[in-house]
Design a protein around this motif. Structure first.
Motif, PDB file in Angstrom:
ATOM      1  N   LYS A  57       0.860  -1.179   0.000  1.00  0.00           N
ATOM      2  CA  LYS A  57       0.000   0.000   0.000  1.00  0.00           C
ATOM      3  C   LYS A  57       0.900   1.234   0.000  1.00  0.00           C
ATOM      4  O   LYS A  57       1.638   1.473   0.945  1.00  0.00           O
ATOM      5  N   LEU A  58       0.809   1.995  -1.102  1.00  0.00           N
ATOM      6  CA  LEU A  58       1.733   3.104  -1.370  1.00  0.00           C
ATOM      7  C   LEU A  58       0.946   4.401  -1.550  1.00  0.00           C
ATOM      8  O   LEU A  58       0.012   4.462  -2.356  1.00  0.00           O
ATOM      9  N   TYR A  59       1.353   5.433  -0.811  1.00  0.00           N
ATOM     10  CA  TYR A  59       0.740   6.761  -0.953  1.00  0.00           C
ATOM     11  C   TYR A  59       1.850   7.768  -1.249  1.00  0.00           C
ATOM     12  O   TYR A  59       2.874   7.795  -0.564  1.00  0.00           O
ATOM     13  N   VAL A  60       1.632   8.591  -2.274  1.00  0.00           N
ATOM     14  CA  VAL A  60       2.596   9.636  -2.630  1.00  0.00           C
ATOM     15  C   VAL A  60       1.856  10.969  -2.704  1.00  0.00           C
ATOM     16  O   VAL A  60       0.781  11.060  -3.308  1.00  0.00           O
ATOM     17  N   CYS A  61       2.433  11.986  -2.092  1.00  0.00           N
ATOM     18  CA  CYS A  61       1.827  13.318  -2.135  1.00  0.00           C
ATOM     19  C   CYS A  61       1.851  13.850  -3.565  1.00  0.00           C
ATOM     20  O   CYS A  61       2.899  13.888  -4.209  1.00  0.00           O
ATOM     21  N   GLY A  62       0.672  14.267  -4.021  1.00  0.00           N
ATOM     22  CA  GLY A  62       0.560  14.808  -5.361  1.00  0.00           C
ATOM     23  C   GLY A  62       0.779  16.312  -5.390  1.00  0.00           C
ATOM     24  O   GLY A  62       1.254  16.904  -4.412  1.00  0.00           O
ATOM     25  N   VAL A  63       0.392  16.925  -6.490  1.00  0.00           N
ATOM     26  CA  VAL A  63       0.667  18.347  -6.703  1.00  0.00           C
ATOM     27  C   VAL A  63      -0.517  19.208  -6.276  1.00  0.00           C
ATOM     28  O   VAL A  63      -1.651  18.741  -6.195  1.00  0.00           O
ATOM     29  N   THR A  64      -0.218  20.475  -5.993  1.00  0.00           N
ATOM     30  CA  THR A  64      -1.251  21.495  -5.809  1.00  0.00           C
ATOM     31  C   THR A  64      -1.474  22.126  -7.172  1.00  0.00           C
ATOM     32  O   THR A  64      -0.548  22.687  -7.770  1.00  0.00           O
ATOM     33  N   VAL A  65      -2.696  22.013  -7.678  1.00  0.00           N
ATOM     34  CA  VAL A  65      -2.934  22.300  -9.093  1.00  0.00           C
ATOM     35  C   VAL A  65      -3.312  23.770  -9.311  1.00  0.00           C
ATOM     36  O   VAL A  65      -4.472  24.122  -9.488  1.00  0.00           O
ATOM     37  N   TYR A  66      -2.272  24.620  -9.310  1.00  0.00           N
ATOM     38  CA  TYR A  66      -2.479  26.042  -9.583  1.00  0.00           C
ATOM     39  C   TYR A  66      -1.559  26.545 -10.686  1.00  0.00           C
ATOM     40  O   TYR A  66      -1.654  27.703 -11.103  1.00  0.00           O
ATOM     41  N   ASP A  67      -0.654  25.674 -11.188  1.00  0.00           N
ATOM     42  CA  ASP A  67       0.294  26.096 -12.215  1.00  0.00           C
ATOM     43  C   ASP A  67       0.836  24.852 -12.911  1.00  0.00           C
ATOM     44  O   ASP A  67       0.559  23.712 -12.497  1.00  0.00           O
ATOM     45  N   LEU A  68       1.650  25.073 -13.956  1.00  0.00           N
ATOM     46  CA  LEU A  68       2.263  23.965 -14.671  1.00  0.00           C
ATOM     47  C   LEU A  68       3.328  23.291 -13.810  1.00  0.00           C
ATOM     48  O   LEU A  68       3.950  23.926 -12.956  1.00  0.00           O
ATOM     49  N   CYS A  69       3.557  22.011 -14.063  1.00  0.00           N
ATOM     50  CA  CYS A  69       4.554  21.256 -13.301  1.00  0.00           C
ATOM     51  C   CYS A  69       5.972  21.618 -13.750  1.00  0.00           C
ATOM     52  O   CYS A  69       6.223  21.871 -14.930  1.00  0.00           O
ATOM     53  N   ILE A 109      -9.709  26.590 -12.304  1.00  0.00           N
ATOM     54  CA  ILE A 109      -8.244  26.570 -12.192  1.00  0.00           C
ATOM     55  C   ILE A 109      -7.756  25.148 -11.928  1.00  0.00           C
ATOM     56  O   ILE A 109      -6.827  24.654 -12.592  1.00  0.00           O
ATOM     57  N   ALA A 110      -8.366  24.483 -10.958  1.00  0.00           N
ATOM     58  CA  ALA A 110      -7.927  23.129 -10.601  1.00  0.00           C
ATOM     59  C   ALA A 110      -8.066  22.172 -11.776  1.00  0.00           C
ATOM     60  O   ALA A 110      -7.140  21.410 -12.094  1.00  0.00           O
ATOM     61  N   ASP A 111      -9.196  22.200 -12.455  1.00  0.00           N
ATOM     62  CA  ASP A 111      -9.420  21.286 -13.576  1.00  0.00           C
ATOM     63  C   ASP A 111      -8.431  21.553 -14.709  1.00  0.00           C
ATOM     64  O   ASP A 111      -7.935  20.617 -15.348  1.00  0.00           O
ATOM     65  N   ARG A 112      -8.119  22.827 -14.954  1.00  0.00           N
ATOM     66  CA  ARG A 112      -7.171  23.168 -16.018  1.00  0.00           C
ATOM     67  C   ARG A 112      -5.809  22.555 -15.739  1.00  0.00           C
ATOM     68  O   ARG A 112      -5.190  21.948 -16.624  1.00  0.00           O
ATOM     69  N   TYR A 113      -5.337  22.673 -14.501  1.00  0.00           N
ATOM     70  CA  TYR A 113      -3.980  22.213 -14.214  1.00  0.00           C
ATOM     71  C   TYR A 113      -3.909  20.724 -13.901  1.00  0.00           C
ATOM     72  O   TYR A 113      -2.830  20.126 -14.009  1.00  0.00           O
ATOM     73  N   ILE A 114      -5.052  20.118 -13.573  1.00  0.00           N
ATOM     74  CA  ILE A 114      -5.084  18.650 -13.498  1.00  0.00           C
ATOM     75  C   ILE A 114      -4.909  18.077 -14.905  1.00  0.00           C
ATOM     76  O   ILE A 114      -4.146  17.128 -15.121  1.00  0.00           O
ATOM     77  N   GLU A 115      -5.613  18.663 -15.861  1.00  0.00           N
ATOM     78  CA  GLU A 115      -5.473  18.225 -17.253  1.00  0.00           C
ATOM     79  C   GLU A 115      -4.038  18.425 -17.742  1.00  0.00           C
ATOM     80  O   GLU A 115      -3.456  17.551 -18.398  1.00  0.00           O
ATOM     81  N   ALA A 116      -3.448  19.571 -17.407  1.00  0.00           N
ATOM     82  CA  ALA A 116      -2.058  19.831 -17.803  1.00  0.00           C
ATOM     83  C   ALA A 116      -1.104  18.838 -17.143  1.00  0.00           C
ATOM     84  O   ALA A 116      -0.131  18.389 -17.761  1.00  0.00           O
ATOM     85  N   PHE A 117      -1.380  18.504 -15.885  1.00  0.00           N
ATOM     86  CA  PHE A 117      -0.554  17.524 -15.161  1.00  0.00           C
ATOM     87  C   PHE A 117      -0.565  16.185 -15.895  1.00  0.00           C
ATOM     88  O   PHE A 117       0.489  15.569 -16.107  1.00  0.00           O
ATOM     89  N   TYR A 118      -1.745  15.730 -16.283  1.00  0.00           N
ATOM     90  CA  TYR A 118      -1.838  14.452 -16.988  1.00  0.00           C
ATOM     91  C   TYR A 118      -1.091  14.495 -18.323  1.00  0.00           C
ATOM     92  O   TYR A 118      -0.439  13.517 -18.704  1.00  0.00           O
ATOM     93  N   GLU A 119      -1.179  15.610 -19.018  1.00  0.00           N
ATOM     94  CA  GLU A 119      -0.447  15.731 -20.282  1.00  0.00           C
ATOM     95  C   GLU A 119       1.056  15.591 -20.051  1.00  0.00           C
ATOM     96  O   GLU A 119       1.752  14.895 -20.802  1.00  0.00           O
ATOM     97  N   ASP A 120       1.552  16.228 -19.002  1.00  0.00           N
ATOM     98  CA  ASP A 120       2.984  16.152 -18.693  1.00  0.00           C
ATOM     99  C   ASP A 120       3.390  14.740 -18.270  1.00  0.00           C
ATOM    100  O   ASP A 120       4.420  14.217 -18.711  1.00  0.00           O
ATOM    101  N   MET A 121       2.589  14.133 -17.391  1.00  0.00           N
ATOM    102  CA  MET A 121       2.939  12.797 -16.903  1.00  0.00           C
ATOM    103  C   MET A 121       2.854  11.752 -18.008  1.00  0.00           C
ATOM    104  O   MET A 121       3.688  10.846 -18.093  1.00  0.00           O
TER     105      MET A 121
END
Length: 494
Positions: free
Chosen positions: A25-37, A89-101
């Protein structure tokens, strides 16, 4: 050798034994979605992606949770600046996060919760703490009373006395102690808010991961990961509020990756040395960034520079080049199992031995606290041995046991490279991606290159070798490298 990991909590390497046999069972802190990674986010994502991949390759069933912080002061500020709401804002940068990952081939975790979808669980933990006298309401906010948790500081190794001596007292008359941290923030006019027993408001940052970790993995789980910058206060506070609320150890193994430095300086927006993942991937291949990141042990700092990235890309080209040559010079319909093992071994005993021992050596490296630097050294050693074997035949096609040995080596490279998230493309796709990036970077007109190559081919056909050489030189000056093959002329950008 069994898997050992460095546990930040105990400050030493320990044998890894999951709570439930066969499951991690693995938990990793994710990003705060206010800007590009940025590249720091890339390092953490790649490090834990490799850990995830390796645990799966070891046969574990991994339940991997990585959250999104989708409500935060920075998100609210960005929304106010743009005249929109926090969700946009959150939805925009979640989408950007997925594109980067996705560009970095980072695998999706099993569960990716949003903080705002788990507010009832956060309220429940805060109520538990309040009932135990460990949390207190002050005005419209609720705080955790640090002095009520005797083990506070055990992760970071800081004593309460030292922290008190160096504390910067915030302008907050409601706090009983400057070290106390907020669990619930009363809402201000115009801010998003949720109902709670303490009035409308929103959660503090630290409570989010305690709630999501316990909800999806239980009050105690195996591994919690993140960057070293999260050790204090974020992870320290997670431990305090979780263990105080549930009365059991929160996490058994804490894993933290090291910092990214830019040209020997700490990365910082204020220093102007801040690079987004998108900026970097305009210049280099995504696998080159991955190779660069894992070329150092995950706990060590890594110094980011153009030169280091360029060297990583050249190294990656060597790996793919050997795979490309093996594919081109061995029969596509080869049945490797049809040849006697001794006949294959006799082609090159050293290479055969490396392949036979590779799996165990690779596992030994990765079992030593996920030592990707050592694992990569093994990968490149096998690549060099394979290339030497191919070179020994000149440019001839390989057949029979020789072809079988080359194929075994290539398969070994692909299999173990894949555990690191490398060599996941065909050589054709990889080199085309590399070429397109270099074309864009150097401003080369592809149509012009193709026209010059066609002119050169015509000159060679007419035996006008002086003109053919002149055209080759012109292409070379443009940064274009030619390779004449029986199938025609191929070109790459240096």
């Amino acid at each position: 050798m069994s898997l050992v990991v460095y546990n930040t909590l105990t400050k030493k390497k320990e044998p890894f034994v999951p709570m439930e046999p066969g499951t991690v069972k693995l938990y990793v802190c994710g990003v705060t979605v206010y800007d590009l990674c940025h590249v720091g986010h890339a390092r953490s994502a790649i490090v834990f992606d490799v850990i995830y991949r390796y645990l799966q390759s070891r046969g574990y069933r991994v339940v991997y949770v990585r959250n999104f912080t989708d409500i935060d002061d920075k998100i609210i500020k960005r929304a106010q600046e743009e005249g929109t709401d926090y969700r946009t804002i959150a939805d925009r940068y979640i989408e950007a996060f997925y594109e980067d990952m996705d560009a970095l081939d980072v695998l999706r975790p099993d569960i990716e919760p949003l903080a705002t979808d788990n507010i009832p669980q956060m309220i429940d933990i805060i109520r538990r703490l309040e009932e135990k006298g460990i949390a207190y309401q002050a005005g419209t906010d609720v705080y955790f009373a640090v002095e009520k948790f005797p083990d506070y500081g055990k992760l970071s190794g800081r004593s309460l006395e030292d922290m008190m001596a160096g504390a910067r007292v915030e302008v907050d008359a409601n706090k009983r102690n400057p070290l106390d941290f907020v669990l619930w923030k009363g809402s201000k006019p115009g801010e998003p808010a949720w109902d709670s027993p303490w009035g409308p408001g929103r959660p503090g940052w630290h409570i989010e991961c305690s709630a999501m970790g316990s909800r999806f993995l239980g009050p105690t789980f195996d591994i919690h990961g993140g960057g070293k910058d999260l050790i204090f206060p974020h992870h320290e506070n997670e431990i305090a509020q979780s263990e105080a609320a549930f009365g059991v150890p929160f996490v058994r193994y804490w894993i933290h990756n090291g910092f990214v430095n830019i040209n020997n300086e700490k990365m910082s927006k204020s220093l102007g040395n801040f690079f987004t993942i998108r900026d970097i991937l305009k210049a280099v291949h995504p696998e080159a960034l991955r190779l660069f990141v894992i070329s150092k042990h995950y706990r060590n700092p890594v110094d980011f520079s153009d030169e280091a990235l360029a060297e990583a890309e050249r190294a990656l080209e060597r790996l793919y080049g050997t795979l490309e040559e093996t594919d081109a010079r061995t029969p596509k319909d080869l049945d490797e199992g049809s040849f006697a093992e001794k006949a294959v071994m006799d082609q090159d005993k050293d290479l055969f031995q490396k392949i036979a021992e590779f799996g165990e050596a690779f596992r030994e490296a990765m079992d030593n606290d996920f030592n990707t630097a050592q694992a990569l050294a093994l990968l490149f050693d096998l690549q060099r041995a394979t290339q030497r074997f191919l070179d020994a035949f000149g440019r001839k096609s390989l057949k029979g046991p020789a072809a079988a040995l080359a194929r075994k080596a290539a398969a070994c490279l692909r299999e173990h490279g894949g555990v690191l998230g490398l060599l996941t493309r065909t050589p054709e796709v990889f080199f085309e991606e590399i070429k397109q990036r270099k074309i864009a970077r150097k401003g080369i007109a592809e149509a012009e290159v193709e026209a010059l190559i066609a002119q050169r081919s015509a000159a060679r056909k007419e035996k006008n070798f002086a003109e053919a050489d002149r055209l080759r030189d012109r292409l070379s000056e443009m940064g274009v490298q030619l390779e004449d093959t029986p199938e025609g002329t191929r070109w790459r950008v240096r």
